[in-house]
Design a protein around this motif. Structure first.
Motif, PDB file in Angstrom:
ATOM      1  N   ALA A 440     -27.718  21.340  -9.333  1.00  0.00           N
ATOM      2  CA  ALA A 440     -28.131  20.050  -8.778  1.00  0.00           C
ATOM      3  C   ALA A 440     -28.819  20.236  -7.435  1.00  0.00           C
ATOM      4  CB  ALA A 440     -26.913  19.139  -8.648  1.00  0.00           C
ATOM      5  N   LEU A 441     -28.315  21.170  -6.625  1.00  0.00           N
ATOM      6  CA  LEU A 441     -28.929  21.441  -5.322  1.00  0.00           C
ATOM      7  C   LEU A 441     -30.344  22.000  -5.480  1.00  0.00           C
ATOM      8  CD1 LEU A 441     -26.088  22.935  -3.116  1.00  0.00           C
ATOM      9  CD2 LEU A 441     -27.437  20.907  -2.630  1.00  0.00           C
ATOM     10  N   ASN A 442     -30.554  22.834  -6.462  1.00  0.00           N
ATOM     11  CA  ASN A 442     -31.901  23.367  -6.693  1.00  0.00           C
ATOM     12  C   ASN A 442     -32.882  22.245  -7.011  1.00  0.00           C
ATOM     13  OD1 ASN A 442     -31.805  26.214  -6.280  1.00  0.00           O
ATOM     14  ND2 ASN A 442     -30.595  26.434  -8.156  1.00  0.00           N
ATOM     15  N   SER A 443     -32.414  21.218  -7.712  1.00  0.00           N
ATOM     16  CA  SER A 443     -33.271  20.069  -7.992  1.00  0.00           C
ATOM     17  C   SER A 443     -33.600  19.305  -6.719  1.00  0.00           C
ATOM     18  CB  SER A 443     -32.589  19.131  -9.006  1.00  0.00           C
ATOM     19  OG  SER A 443     -32.379  19.790 -10.232  1.00  0.00           O
ATOM     20  N   VAL A 444     -32.644  19.216  -5.816  1.00  0.00           N
ATOM     21  CA  VAL A 444     -32.886  18.543  -4.534  1.00  0.00           C
ATOM     22  C   VAL A 444     -33.872  19.353  -3.689  1.00  0.00           C
ATOM     23  CG1 VAL A 444     -31.828  17.762  -2.386  1.00  0.00           C
ATOM     24  CG2 VAL A 444     -30.637  17.411  -4.550  1.00  0.00           C
ATOM     25  N   LEU A 445     -33.707  20.667  -3.665  1.00  0.00           N
ATOM     26  CA  LEU A 445     -34.609  21.519  -2.887  1.00  0.00           C
ATOM     27  C   LEU A 445     -36.059  21.412  -3.365  1.00  0.00           C
ATOM     28  CD1 LEU A 445     -32.284  24.641  -2.575  1.00  0.00           C
ATOM     29  CD2 LEU A 445     -33.019  23.155  -0.690  1.00  0.00           C
ATOM     30  N   ALA A 446     -36.233  21.067  -4.647  1.00  0.00           N
ATOM     31  CA  ALA A 446     -37.583  20.900  -5.190  1.00  0.00           C
ATOM     32  C   ALA A 446     -38.304  19.698  -4.585  1.00  0.00           C
ATOM     33  CB  ALA A 446     -37.510  20.762  -6.708  1.00  0.00           C
ATOM     34  N   LEU A 447     -37.583  18.866  -3.848  1.00  0.00           N
ATOM     35  CA  LEU A 447     -38.188  17.701  -3.200  1.00  0.00           C
ATOM     36  C   LEU A 447     -38.883  18.068  -1.888  1.00  0.00           C
ATOM     37  CD1 LEU A 447     -35.212  15.185  -3.653  1.00  0.00           C
ATOM     38  CD2 LEU A 447     -37.315  15.289  -5.020  1.00  0.00           C
ATOM     39  N   GLU A 448     -38.831  19.330  -1.495  1.00  0.00           N
ATOM     40  CA  GLU A 448     -39.370  19.734  -0.191  1.00  0.00           C
ATOM     41  C   GLU A 448     -40.798  19.250   0.053  1.00  0.00           C
ATOM     42  OE1 GLU A 448     -39.327  23.659   2.672  1.00  0.00           O
ATOM     43  OE2 GLU A 448     -39.909  23.938   0.590  1.00  0.00           O
ATOM     44  N   PRO A 449     -41.742  19.347  -0.899  1.00  0.00           N
ATOM     45  CA  PRO A 449     -43.111  18.882  -0.604  1.00  0.00           C
ATOM     46  C   PRO A 449     -43.176  17.409  -0.197  1.00  0.00           C
ATOM     47  CG  PRO A 449     -43.090  20.254  -2.568  1.00  0.00           C
ATOM     48  CD  PRO A 449     -41.661  20.004  -2.220  1.00  0.00           C
ATOM     49  N   GLN A 450     -42.372  16.563  -0.834  1.00  0.00           N
ATOM     50  CA  GLN A 450     -42.364  15.144  -0.466  1.00  0.00           C
ATOM     51  C   GLN A 450     -41.799  14.949   0.946  1.00  0.00           C
ATOM     52  OE1 GLN A 450     -40.838  12.473  -3.668  1.00  0.00           O
ATOM     53  NE2 GLN A 450     -40.655  14.359  -4.871  1.00  0.00           N
ATOM     54  N   ILE A 451     -40.800  15.744   1.282  1.00  0.00           N
ATOM     55  CA  ILE A 451     -40.185  15.623   2.609  1.00  0.00           C
ATOM     56  C   ILE A 451     -41.145  16.113   3.682  1.00  0.00           C
ATOM     57  CG2 ILE A 451     -38.270  16.433   4.032  1.00  0.00           C
ATOM     58  CD1 ILE A 451     -36.619  16.563   1.380  1.00  0.00           C
ATOM     59  N   ILE A 452     -41.925  17.143   3.388  1.00  0.00           N
ATOM     60  CA  ILE A 452     -42.932  17.627   4.339  1.00  0.00           C
ATOM     61  C   ILE A 452     -43.913  16.508   4.676  1.00  0.00           C
ATOM     62  CG2 ILE A 452     -44.890  19.204   4.617  1.00  0.00           C
ATOM     63  CD1 ILE A 452     -43.301  21.254   2.961  1.00  0.00           C
ATOM     64  N   ALA A 453     -44.284  15.716   3.675  1.00  0.00           N
ATOM     65  CA  ALA A 453     -45.208  14.599   3.913  1.00  0.00           C
ATOM     66  C   ALA A 453     -44.605  13.593   4.881  1.00  0.00           C
ATOM     67  CB  ALA A 453     -45.559  13.923   2.587  1.00  0.00           C
ATOM     68  N   TRP A 454     -43.315  13.338   4.779  1.00  0.00           N
ATOM     69  CA  TRP A 454     -42.652  12.436   5.719  1.00  0.00           C
ATOM     70  C   TRP A 454     -42.592  13.029   7.123  1.00  0.00           C
ATOM     71  CZ3 TRP A 454     -37.597   9.974   3.328  1.00  0.00           C
ATOM     72  CH2 TRP A 454     -37.958   9.091   2.286  1.00  0.00           C
ATOM     73  N   SER A 455     -42.404  14.337   7.213  1.00  0.00           N
ATOM     74  CA  SER A 455     -42.176  14.971   8.517  1.00  0.00           C
ATOM     75  C   SER A 455     -43.359  14.797   9.455  1.00  0.00           C
ATOM     76  CB  SER A 455     -41.851  16.457   8.334  1.00  0.00           C
ATOM     77  OG  SER A 455     -42.987  17.172   7.867  1.00  0.00           O
ATOM     78  N   ASP A 456     -44.553  14.675   8.926  1.00  0.00           N
ATOM     79  CA  ASP A 456     -45.728  14.485   9.777  1.00  0.00           C
ATOM     80  C   ASP A 456     -45.606  13.186  10.566  1.00  0.00           C
ATOM     81  OD1 ASP A 456     -48.499  15.194  10.630  1.00  0.00           O
ATOM     82  OD2 ASP A 456     -48.943  13.293   9.615  1.00  0.00           O
TER      83      ASP A 456
END
Length: 605
Positions: A440-456
């Motif tokens: 389940a955690l690996n599935s959450v880690l796959a969200l990294e690209p979307q989170i990078i977009a927020w970080s800007d």
């Protein structure tokens, strides 16, 4: 604080000392230094840069010697400047390094000034160096033993003197110190990790111990003056997994190591047995009727999360206190309390002091949840649960936190089973959920690209608000802590129901509001809270379970979590908050792994 390495050998020991400091860099530090006995006295190099700069200095100046002490300093008394960096000299005859805080240093300094000693630093450490020198009568060991009787506070010290070219003397009280045993050489360090690859045989000094290291022997005298033989332990202290690989920073690497760390921490058994916590755990668990959890920082938030589990799963009253506050108030001890202390390092000074205070009050049932099996905390408690996060380099804790949550959930399920509140079927279901966590955690880690977009967008803000309800409120606290630790953005966290009781006054389009939205019993209440933010022009960033029916729209940004995970949901929801903090800090250009003013292992109060 923060790190000590010392050695007595018949070879040039400077490379060993430097490597030891490198291994302790992850703790955080402002300056570093090394001193060896050579040419009839101590010679040193010091730097307010990194250990790599200190290494270059020692090479450029050909600093070599067989007896030496070294240190990484996190400033407490005095700014992080060269004059305050350790090792500290006295009369160019002895060199001393010190972790901890000497509480009575001002009165000692005045006394020593009256004896003609000149102080060139603002440190409390210089008082210890001059005091040893003033008490020296040809026997360094005796001088150190007498010195510590005058010190109030916490300390670990290592001292060398020009008259004793093959001797280092150490002492500890309230701050860790270990002896490393070699063949024809011996070592001293604040952490066994510093000596990994040099020796695997260690003696963990106890409170009040003073030790003398020579080429051939180690002598230890206890607080009462008696010579003692401490247990020699074999510890594989070599720190593997320290290469960055494809990652930019250790924090990012450690976020992605969480599936493995959790796999290693989850018990292999198909049942929750008391023996997971120690041989006599079953008897202890049968004798308790409440829990007191003591911790600091991130570990405190894991304790707050555990309170929900312990009371809902095991039906056992649980109190959670900040360790640094607990011992300074009047409390009512209950002999049937299980005192649980939580720490990544097991050397956190505030938590250790709180544990000792609880024991002094008469609490006999104690349990440590800790990542270091040989730590002082584990040695002091009757029971323990060893998390297997591995070495965590980044100052901002990630995998240590999630593995703590695993250990605390196992505790709640174990107590629930013993108390009859967890059925056999529920036990199997909890085991299955734990085993599925890494996937389940690996599935959450796959969200990294979307989170990078927020970080800007976050990187251009100066404040942020985090919201959670129930079991996820402590996770909101942890998310806010991570953001402020490494990006230096001011962040606060609140239970979402508290919005209208004050925090709503802060909400504007300039202050992003992060919300944790699991599909649990409080979801509809949370949705109402989100509308309160939106109605006032707030910009929402929501981590929502896939079946929550929260959709992205103007003013509402939504990242969908892969699945709802019941009581273990906090372990999944904290990971995107870690990633958001990391990528925001990276976008702002901060020193992610070594944030300003912070240290990894807080060994002073």
């Amino acid at each position: 604080m923060c790190g000590i390495v010392g050695a007595v050998a018949q070879r040039n020991i400077v490379p060993v000392l430097i490597e030891g400091l490198r291994r302790l860099e992850y703790r955080g530090y402002d300056s570093c230094g090394v001193a060896v006995l050579a040419d009839g006295g101590p010679r040193r190099a010091r730097s307010v840069a990194r250990v790599a700069d200190l290494d270059a200095q020692t090479r450029d100046t050909h600093l070599e010697g067989g007896t030496g002490v070294a240190h990484t300093r996190w400033a407490t008394h005095g700014a992080p400047v060269t004059d305050n960096a350790h090792p500290i000299f006295s009369k160019d005859e002895l060199a001393l390094v010190h972790n901890g805080i000497i509480e009575n240093y001002e009165s000692l300094r005045e006394m020593l000034r009256g004896k003609g000693y000149v102080f060139v630093s603002q440190t409390d450490t210089e008082v210890v160096a001059h005091l040893v020198h003033s008490l020296y009568r040809g026997d360094l060991f005796a001088a150190v033993r007498e010195t510590v009787t005058h010190l109030d506070g916490a300390y670990a010290i290592a001292v060398e003197h020009k008259d004793h070219p093959h001797t280092v003397v150490g002492a500890r009280q309230g701050s860790p110190l270990v002896v490393g045993l070699g063949e024809g050489e011996n070592f001293l360090a604040s952490d066994a990790l510093a000596l990994g690859g040099t020796t695997e045989r260690f003696i963990f000094l106890e409170e009040g111990d003073v030790c003398e290291l020579t080429l051939e022997r180690v002598r230890i005298v206890a607080r009462d003056g008696a010579s003692v033989q401490r247990e020699v332990r074999t510890v594989e202290a070599y720190g593997g997994g320290v290469e960055l690989g494809p990652y930019r920073h250790f924090m990012q690497k450690e976020i992605f190591e969480q599936p493995r760390a959790i796999t290693d921490t989850i018990p292999q058994s198909d049942s929750f047995d008391a023996s997971l916590f120690g041989e006599n755990a079953a008897a202890v668990f049968a004798d308790i009727d409440n829990l007191l959890i003591l911790a600091c920082g991130t570990s405190y938030y894991s304790g707050l999360t555990a309170k929900y589990w312990l009371e809902s799963i095991a039906k056992i009253p649980t109190q959670v206190e900040i360790a640094s506050e607990y011992r300074y108030r009047d409390s009512v001890p209950n002999p049937k309390t299980l005192v649980v202390v939580i720490s990544q390092s097991g050397e956190t000074a505030d938590t250790l002091a709180a544990l000792k205070h609880a024991q002094a009050l008469g609490h006999v049932h104690t349990l440590a949840v800790c990542n270091v099996a040989t730590s002082a905390m584990v040695r002091l408690t009757s029971l323990s649960f060893h998390t297997h996060a591995g070495r965590e380099i980044g100052v901002a804790s990630t995998k240590a936190f999630t593995t703590q949550l695993v250990g605390l959930f196992v505790l709640a399920a174990t107590l629930g089973k013993l108390r009859g509140t967890v059925s056999a079927a529920q036990e199997l279901d909890y085991v299955r959920q734990l085993r599925h966590l890494p996937a389940a955690l690996n599935s959450v880690l796959a969200l990294e690209p979307q989170i990078i977009a927020w970080s800007d967008a976050f990187s251009r803000k100066e404040s942020a608000l985090f919201l959670g309800r129930g079991l996820h409120y402590p996770i909101a606290l942890e998310g806010a802590l991570k953001l402020k630790e490494i990006s230096y953005i001011h962040a606060e966290a609140y239970p979402a129901g508290e919005l209208k009781h004050g925090p709503l006054a802060l909400v504007t389009d300039a202050m992003p509001v992060v919300a944790i939205a699991p599909n649990d019993a409080l979801l509809e209440k949370l949705k109402s809270n989100l509308q309160e933010v939106k109605a006032r022009g707030g910009e929402l960033y929501v981590f929502a379970d896939s079946d929550t029916r929260i959709a992205s729209e103007a003013g509402m940004h939504v990242i969908r979590m892969p699945e709802h995970y019941g009581p273990l949901s906090p372990i999944l929801h904290v990971v995107p908050l870690q990633l958001l903090a990391y990528h925001t800090a990276f976008a702002r250009g901060t020193d992610v792994d070594k944030p300003r003013n912070l240290a990894k292992s807080v060994t002073v109060e």
